[in-house]
Scaffold this motif. Structure first.
Motif, PDB file in Angstrom:
ATOM      1  N   ALA A 102       2.894  10.520   4.067  1.00 54.59           N
ATOM      2  CA  ALA A 102       1.578  11.145   4.031  1.00 54.59           C
ATOM      3  C   ALA A 102       1.316  11.685   2.637  1.00 54.59           C
ATOM      4  N   ARG A 103       0.072  11.567   2.215  1.00 59.02           N
ATOM      5  CA  ARG A 103      -0.312  12.052   0.891  1.00 59.02           C
ATOM      6  C   ARG A 103      -1.653  12.762   1.009  1.00 59.02           C
ATOM      7  N   LEU A 104      -1.773  13.916   0.376  1.00 57.91           N
ATOM      8  CA  LEU A 104      -3.016  14.679   0.337  1.00 57.91           C
ATOM      9  C   LEU A 104      -3.488  14.711  -1.108  1.00 57.91           C
ATOM     10  N   VAL A 105      -4.730  14.289  -1.333  1.00 56.65           N
ATOM     11  CA  VAL A 105      -5.291  14.224  -2.683  1.00 56.65           C
ATOM     12  C   VAL A 105      -6.588  15.027  -2.702  1.00 56.65           C
ATOM     13  N   ALA A 106      -6.776  15.846  -3.733  1.00 57.61           N
ATOM     14  CA  ALA A 106      -8.025  16.588  -3.927  1.00 57.61           C
ATOM     15  C   ALA A 106      -8.757  15.983  -5.111  1.00 57.61           C
ATOM     16  N   LYS A 107      -9.982  15.504  -4.851  1.00 58.17           N
ATOM     17  CA  LYS A 107     -10.838  14.968  -5.910  1.00 58.17           C
ATOM     18  C   LYS A 107     -12.096  15.818  -5.931  1.00 58.17           C
ATOM     19  N   GLY A 108     -12.155  16.753  -6.862  1.00 58.28           N
ATOM     20  CA  GLY A 108     -13.282  17.677  -6.882  1.00 58.28           C
ATOM     21  C   GLY A 108     -13.286  18.498  -5.610  1.00 58.28           C
TER      22      GLY A 108
ATOM     23  N   MET B  46      -2.217   8.361   5.339  1.00 57.11           N
ATOM     24  CA  MET B  46      -1.004   8.313   6.148  1.00 57.11           C
ATOM     25  C   MET B  46      -0.605   6.863   6.340  1.00 57.11           C
ATOM     26  N   ARG B  47       0.676   6.586   6.209  1.00 59.49           N
ATOM     27  CA  ARG B  47       1.189   5.226   6.366  1.00 59.49           C
ATOM     28  C   ARG B  47       2.475   5.296   7.178  1.00 59.49           C
ATOM     29  N   ASP B  48       2.593   4.388   8.150  1.00 60.76           N
ATOM     30  CA  ASP B  48       3.843   4.278   8.912  1.00 60.76           C
ATOM     31  C   ASP B  48       4.066   2.832   9.297  1.00 60.76           C
ATOM     32  N   ASP B  49       5.265   2.550   9.790  1.00 57.05           N
ATOM     33  CA  ASP B  49       5.600   1.186  10.184  1.00 57.05           C
ATOM     34  C   ASP B  49       5.754   1.064  11.703  1.00 57.05           C
ATOM     35  N   CYS B  50       5.041   1.896  12.448  1.00 58.61           N
ATOM     36  CA  CYS B  50       5.056   1.828  13.908  1.00 58.61           C
ATOM     37  C   CYS B  50       4.216   0.657  14.380  1.00 58.61           C
ATOM     38  N   LYS B  51       4.126   0.488  15.691  1.00 58.20           N
ATOM     39  CA  LYS B  51       3.318  -0.611  16.216  1.00 58.20           C
ATOM     40  C   LYS B  51       1.859  -0.411  15.801  1.00 58.20           C
ATOM     41  N   PRO B  52       1.116  -1.498  15.599  1.00 50.00           N
ATOM     42  CA  PRO B  52      -0.285  -1.404  15.171  1.00 50.00           C
ATOM     43  C   PRO B  52      -1.134  -0.608  16.158  1.00 50.00           C
ATOM     44  N   LEU B  53      -2.068   0.153  15.627  1.00 44.02           N
ATOM     45  CA  LEU B  53      -2.996   0.929  16.431  1.00 44.02           C
ATOM     46  C   LEU B  53      -4.168   0.029  16.808  1.00 44.02           C
TER      47      LEU B  53
ATOM     48  N   ASN C 232      -4.138  -2.400   9.069  1.00 37.29           N
ATOM     49  CA  ASN C 232      -2.739  -2.718   9.303  1.00 37.29           C
ATOM     50  C   ASN C 232      -2.418  -3.867   8.363  1.00 37.29           C
ATOM     51  N   THR C 233      -1.581  -3.574   7.372  1.00 32.02           N
ATOM     52  CA  THR C 233      -1.254  -4.555   6.350  1.00 32.02           C
ATOM     53  C   THR C 233       0.258  -4.705   6.238  1.00 32.02           C
ATOM     54  N   LEU C 234       0.724  -5.921   6.334  1.00 33.71           N
ATOM     55  CA  LEU C 234       2.153  -6.223   6.209  1.00 33.71           C
ATOM     56  C   LEU C 234       3.012  -5.345   7.116  1.00 33.71           C
ATOM     57  N   GLY C 235       2.544  -5.125   8.348  1.00 29.45           N
ATOM     58  CA  GLY C 235       3.312  -4.365   9.323  1.00 29.45           C
ATOM     59  C   GLY C 235       3.257  -2.859   9.148  1.00 29.45           C
ATOM     60  N   ALA C 236       2.364  -2.363   8.295  1.00 27.49           N
ATOM     61  CA  ALA C 236       2.239  -0.917   8.090  1.00 27.49           C
ATOM     62  C   ALA C 236       0.840  -0.467   8.503  1.00 27.49           C
ATOM     63  N   ASN C 237       0.785   0.622   9.278  1.00 27.83           N
ATOM     64  CA  ASN C 237      -0.486   1.248   9.634  1.00 27.83           C
ATOM     65  C   ASN C 237      -0.912   2.120   8.464  1.00 27.83           C
ATOM     66  N   ASN C 238      -2.163   1.996   8.049  1.00 22.88           N
ATOM     67  CA  ASN C 238      -2.701   2.792   6.948  1.00 22.88           C
ATOM     68  C   ASN C 238      -3.964   3.497   7.444  1.00 22.88           C
ATOM     69  N   LEU C 239      -3.951   4.826   7.411  1.00 23.56           N
ATOM     70  CA  LEU C 239      -5.093   5.613   7.834  1.00 23.56           C
ATOM     71  C   LEU C 239      -5.515   6.482   6.648  1.00 23.56           C
ATOM     72  N   ILE C 240      -6.782   6.341   6.241  1.00 22.34           N
ATOM     73  CA  ILE C 240      -7.320   7.132   5.135  1.00 22.34           C
ATOM     74  C   ILE C 240      -8.465   7.963   5.676  1.00 22.34           C
ATOM     75  N   VAL C 241      -8.361   9.279   5.516  1.00 27.43           N
ATOM     76  CA  VAL C 241      -9.352  10.216   6.036  1.00 27.43           C
ATOM     77  C   VAL C 241      -9.956  10.960   4.855  1.00 27.43           C
ATOM     78  N   ARG C 242     -11.279  10.927   4.753  1.00 21.39           N
ATOM     79  CA  ARG C 242     -11.985  11.651   3.683  1.00 21.39           C
ATOM     80  C   ARG C 242     -12.773  12.786   4.328  1.00 21.39           C
ATOM     81  N   GLY C 243     -12.613  13.973   3.755  1.00 21.11           N
ATOM     82  CA  GLY C 243     -13.309  15.123   4.335  1.00 21.11           C
ATOM     83  C   GLY C 243     -13.952  15.996   3.314  1.00 21.11           C
TER      84      GLY C 243
END
Length: 67
Positions: A3-9, A16-23, A56-67
């Motif tokens: 998991a990575r948290l980034v602040a842009k302004g 969040m990235r994991d190698d669990c079964k695809p969502l 889901n790319t190359l067996g990894a779940n990738n979730l990007i949340v912008r708030g």
């Protein structure tokens, strides 16, 4: 899980990235509508966010949340 948290302004981005079964988003939304108790945390995050992207790319779940 990675998991990575980034602040842009004033924007926060959570990646969040994991190698669990695809969502399966179709099944997730169907289950969410049937029972609001299930996965309430993800539901709250999605409602409070400006943008949510899932891939889901190359067996990894990738979730990007912008708030």
């Amino acid at each position: 899980m990675n998991a990575r948290l980034v602040a842009k302004g004033r924007e926060l981005i959570i990646r969040m990235r994991d190698d669990c079964k695809p969502l399966n988003l179709t099944e997730y939304y169907k289950a969410l509508n049937e029972s609001r108790q299930r996965d309430a945390g993800l539901s709250i995050i999605m409602k409070m966010s400006k943008d949510v992207q899932y891939t889901n790319t190359l067996g990894a779940n990738n979730l990007i949340v912008r708030g």
